[in-house]
Write a protein that holds these residues in place. Sequence first.
Motif, mmCIF file in Angstrom:
data_model
loop_
_atom_site.group_PDB
_atom_site.id
_atom_site.type_symbol
_atom_site.label_atom_id
_atom_site.label_comp_id
_atom_site.label_asym_id
_atom_site.label_seq_id
_atom_site.Cartn_x
_atom_site.Cartn_y
_atom_site.Cartn_z
ATOM 1 N N GLY A 18 0.860 -1.170 0.030
ATOM 2 C CA GLY A 18 -0.103 -0.010 0.142
ATOM 3 C C GLY A 18 0.749 1.256 0.071
ATOM 4 O O GLY A 18 2.198 1.183 -0.125
ATOM 5 N N PRO A 19 0.338 2.471 0.096
ATOM 6 C CA PRO A 19 1.132 3.602 -0.181
ATOM 7 C C PRO A 19 2.139 3.586 1.032
ATOM 8 O O PRO A 19 3.172 4.131 0.903
ATOM 9 C CB PRO A 19 -0.037 4.863 0.328
ATOM 10 C CG PRO A 19 -1.357 4.031 -0.182
ATOM 11 C CD PRO A 19 -1.278 2.675 0.150
ATOM 12 N N ALA A 20 1.944 3.058 2.282
ATOM 13 C CA ALA A 20 2.862 3.225 3.472
ATOM 14 C C ALA A 20 4.030 2.219 3.122
ATOM 15 O O ALA A 20 5.020 2.462 3.800
ATOM 16 C CB ALA A 20 2.296 2.910 4.564
ATOM 17 N N ALA A 61 8.014 3.226 0.447
ATOM 18 C CA ALA A 61 9.564 3.499 0.716
ATOM 19 C C ALA A 61 10.717 2.479 0.390
ATOM 20 O O ALA A 61 11.527 2.766 -0.343
ATOM 21 C CB ALA A 61 9.573 4.195 2.243
ATOM 22 N N TRP A 62 10.455 1.440 0.841
ATOM 23 C CA TRP A 62 11.163 0.176 0.828
ATOM 24 C C TRP A 62 11.160 -0.277 -0.634
ATOM 25 O O TRP A 62 11.990 -1.260 -1.067
ATOM 26 C CB TRP A 62 10.889 -1.056 1.841
ATOM 27 C CG TRP A 62 9.680 -1.627 1.394
ATOM 28 C CD1 TRP A 62 8.502 -1.377 2.085
ATOM 29 C CD2 TRP A 62 9.490 -2.840 0.717
ATOM 30 N NE1 TRP A 62 7.448 -2.418 1.674
ATOM 31 C CE2 TRP A 62 8.138 -3.353 0.982
ATOM 32 C CE3 TRP A 62 10.424 -3.573 0.255
ATOM 33 C CZ2 TRP A 62 7.486 -4.500 0.120
ATOM 34 C CZ3 TRP A 62 10.009 -4.966 -0.752
ATOM 35 C CH2 TRP A 62 8.507 -5.219 -0.334
ATOM 36 N N ARG A 63 10.013 -0.052 -1.489
ATOM 37 C CA ARG A 63 9.970 -0.666 -2.732
ATOM 38 C C ARG A 63 10.553 0.404 -3.709
ATOM 39 O O ARG A 63 10.590 -0.140 -4.863
ATOM 40 C CB ARG A 63 8.335 -0.501 -3.261
ATOM 41 C CG ARG A 63 7.712 -1.792 -2.723
ATOM 42 C CD ARG A 63 6.284 -2.068 -3.624
ATOM 43 N NE ARG A 63 7.115 -2.162 -4.970
ATOM 44 C CZ ARG A 63 6.250 -2.337 -6.247
ATOM 45 N NH1 ARG A 63 4.995 -2.545 -6.004
ATOM 46 N NH2 ARG A 63 6.651 -2.056 -7.292
ATOM 47 N N ALA A 64 10.817 1.517 -3.252
ATOM 48 C CA ALA A 64 11.390 2.454 -4.161
ATOM 49 C C ALA A 64 12.694 1.782 -5.105
ATOM 50 O O ALA A 64 12.914 2.293 -6.121
ATOM 51 C CB ALA A 64 11.796 3.862 -3.522
ATOM 52 N N ALA A 113 4.847 -7.686 -0.321
ATOM 53 C CA ALA A 113 3.702 -7.447 0.854
ATOM 54 C C ALA A 113 4.451 -6.731 2.048
ATOM 55 O O ALA A 113 5.847 -7.042 2.189
ATOM 56 C CB ALA A 113 3.148 -8.624 1.310
ATOM 57 N N PRO A 114 4.013 -6.027 2.895
ATOM 58 C CA PRO A 114 4.578 -5.627 4.100
ATOM 59 C C PRO A 114 5.086 -6.504 5.025
ATOM 60 O O PRO A 114 5.977 -6.599 5.742
ATOM 61 C CB PRO A 114 3.392 -4.672 4.637
ATOM 62 C CG PRO A 114 2.182 -5.116 4.233
ATOM 63 C CD PRO A 114 2.602 -5.561 2.878
ATOM 64 N N PRO A 157 9.814 -5.840 3.448
ATOM 65 C CA PRO A 157 10.952 -4.983 4.251
ATOM 66 C C PRO A 157 11.268 -5.936 5.399
ATOM 67 O O PRO A 157 10.878 -6.779 5.700
ATOM 68 C CB PRO A 157 10.048 -3.675 4.511
ATOM 69 C CG PRO A 157 8.789 -4.168 4.639
ATOM 70 C CD PRO A 157 8.606 -5.210 3.617
ATOM 71 N N PRO A 158 12.342 -5.445 6.091
ATOM 72 C CA PRO A 158 13.059 -6.123 7.221
ATOM 73 C C PRO A 158 11.845 -6.433 8.419
ATOM 74 O O PRO A 158 11.301 -5.252 8.712
ATOM 75 C CB PRO A 158 13.916 -5.376 7.789
ATOM 76 C CG PRO A 158 14.585 -4.562 6.536
ATOM 77 C CD PRO A 158 13.380 -4.198 5.781
#
Length: 427
Positions: free
Chosen positions: A11-13, A16-19, A53-54, A80-81
């Motif tokens: 999602g939007p949140a 950052a890690w997907r950039a 996925a987050p 992300p981690p």
Amino acid sequence: MSPTLSLDLTGPADRAWRAAFDTLAVPLGEACGGHNLVQRTNSALPELLVCLAPTLTAELAAALSPWGGAPPCAVLLLTPPVAIDAAMAARAAELGIHHWQWFGQEEDAAAALASGRSIAQARHGRETALRRALARAHGQLDERRCVDRAKGVLMSARGLDESEAFGLLRSAAMNVNLRLGEVSRSVVEAAQWADAMNRAGQLRMLSQRLVRVVAQRLLRLDARSAAEIAAQSTQRVHDNLAMLARQCAGTSAQAALAEATRCWEALAAALAPARVALDELAHIDALAARLLEAAEQLTQALQEASGRRALHIVNICGRQRMRAQRIAKLSLVCALSSPRAPSDAAAALLDEFEAAQRELEQAPLRSPEIRQALAAIGDEWLRLLAGLRTAQTADGRRALVHASETMLERLDALTNAYEHSLQVILG
């Protein structure tokens, strides 16, 4: 690059890690959604599914769960981690996720994807090989069990020892150029179909035997013996219907069996009273006729469902049991209602019986056991005819009842001999 699908549940949140993926234009494959993941996978046949996925979310679990832990391709989860505890790791394995790769913004997205892909595909390849090996092992075990069951059928039916039964199976497999397991499965199935045909055919005979017993008791002929035969016949119907319910499950004969069961329930209710009056006999006979017709339809349905022409001989022989009982029944019923000899009423059945007996005698399916049974039936048939000619007297009727019971024993033996013959078992 191998065909790849991607499932993006971020999602939007999470941008950052997907950039890193977006900035470097790292190829993640053709995008699809969780709602059509299975359909797209079946059509695209990818080698890798990349899930973003987050964390291991409920939405991701819902998308992967239709495969039951065995997805058709490697599954790589990118997050992300996050802290992965034992429960999360177990859930990921249960869903069929082959590798869970996480990285931060400072890491090389392309390298992370490449290493994650390699690990996921290696694990998927290993799992696939293990599943195939397990399936082969199960198949070999099932085949061994089937061979053992087929040997048991032949040993029981033909009086062979284990080595002789195995040799017969092996020879049959070589003659028809099939695997031993395939021939064994056919033998087991043929034995089951033959048993079902025999039991369905018995219902025809029992419908007439039970009416004959009612007439016998009304004529006060060996009342104690008649009561025993009635109880034994009723139990035989129950046992056969119970066995047929298992044998017909999932076959095209189920509807015919249901109709035969309904007809039996109606007849059983009419036979339930300890004493049956003479004016009830016609109603009972009509109910028995319905059961006879339903059992005939069931027998035909079983023969068609089996696809085995050799079972036709079992059907012919089984029908002879019914005819012998019906002839005796007609004679006793006629004795209750008319002093006239019942030969006219039974004439058609007599002709049918003798025609069928000639067909059995001329059939190529012969063995010493079958020839001996046919000869015994011929002798008993003459005794039944003698009883039929003297059915106007009490002694003649007793002789007829006795001959019909002995004939039943002989025909049961012949039907069993056909059922257990090699031509029927091997099809």
